[in-house]
Write a protein that holds these residues in place. Sequence first.
Motif, PDB file in Angstrom:
ATOM      1  N   PRO A 116       0.949  -1.114  -0.185  1.00  0.00           N
ATOM      2  CA  PRO A 116       0.009   0.005  -0.016  1.00  0.00           C
ATOM      3  C   PRO A 116       0.755   1.398  -0.251  1.00  0.00           C
ATOM      4  O   PRO A 116       0.535   2.165  -0.728  1.00  0.00           O
ATOM      5  N   TYR A 117       1.862   1.145   0.263  1.00  0.00           N
ATOM      6  CA  TYR A 117       3.135   2.218   0.856  1.00  0.00           C
ATOM      7  C   TYR A 117       3.677   2.264  -0.104  1.00  0.00           C
ATOM      8  O   TYR A 117       3.114   3.577  -1.079  1.00  0.00           O
ATOM      9  N   LEU A 118       4.219   1.477  -1.030  1.00  0.00           N
ATOM     10  CA  LEU A 118       4.549   1.525  -2.492  1.00  0.00           C
ATOM     11  C   LEU A 118       4.261   2.244  -3.248  1.00  0.00           C
ATOM     12  O   LEU A 118       3.690   3.197  -4.690  1.00  0.00           O
ATOM     13  N   TYR A 119       2.647   1.904  -3.862  1.00  0.00           N
ATOM     14  CA  TYR A 119       1.411   1.664  -4.527  1.00  0.00           C
ATOM     15  C   TYR A 119       1.097   3.214  -4.104  1.00  0.00           C
ATOM     16  O   TYR A 119       1.058   3.986  -4.946  1.00  0.00           O
ATOM     17  N   LYS A 120       1.260   4.385  -2.203  1.00  0.00           N
ATOM     18  CA  LYS A 120       0.752   5.005  -2.466  1.00  0.00           C
ATOM     19  C   LYS A 120       1.871   6.447  -3.110  1.00  0.00           C
ATOM     20  O   LYS A 120       0.743   7.317  -4.324  1.00  0.00           O
TER      21      LYS A 120
END
Length: 305
Positions: free
Chosen positions: A129-133
């Motif tokens: 989720p952090y990478l995607y954000k």
Amino acid sequence: MIPCPAQDAKFRAGLFILPPNYYLCGILTNTKTTFMKYKIIVLDLDGTLTNNKKEITPHTLDVLTRAQEKGIKIVLASGRPTYGIAPLAEKLQLSKYEGYILAYNGGEIIDWKTGELMYKNLLDHDVLPYLYKCAKDNNFAIVTYDGEYVLTEHPDDEYVLKEAILNVMKIKKVDNFLEAVKHPIAKCLIVGEPTRLAELEKEMYEHLKDRMGVFRSEPYFLELVPKGIDKAQSLAVLLKELGMTKDEMIAIGDGFNDLSMIKFAGMGVAMGNAQQIVKDSADFITLTNEEDGAAYAIEKFMREG
């Protein structure tokens, strides 16, 4: 010693005593033992094994085939997924000569003859989720892989297309990246305009440096891999399995992600087209990938039987 003009590299060698009639054209950059029996050759792909058309030239193919016929093992070490390395492995007949693949910058080691997955290190899904954000907030595309497919929400992005073409893979559009990625993965890739991507790299590295690897393999490719993954670490695993030492290994590369294996190897070779930091860390600087530089170095350091 007779040096040759290997691009813009500086001749910084000490003196070596050469065997009679031994002709050396290249640049030796420190004092590791040069003339010895090498048993394993590790090659980066893009900018090293292949020319600018992403092809193995007939001369390079011939040199590597002769090396394998002498019993020297070939390892293809790349940030590419396994599917993207396979065509080159087949061209070099690694299955016939018992060669190996290091995919995802060392995230996987595969025995190409048997197909055995000898080692793997997977990305923690909790970090996705952090990478995607980070990608979404900066209007970059993020991709990962599933078999022969590059998965992304942005199939028409120019840098996603570069990645697919480079690896001879198909692009599969997904509506929601996080929902689509439920399978084990070895890495993600954020792609985009180099200047802005460099800024994101700094930000993500500071946030993730204790948890995972963050680095660019190309100015427009930001690699996101499990902590501790690099080519040298995986090569150490492979060498132990094969009963060999790093002093019996030649490693050849051109990029930042090749730095660890070039420092690690008994003979670390930088291509003439390598980044300067790679040249500075190498034992030998060869010709460029447009001049069959990898083949040139192998011929010079391969002891004739």
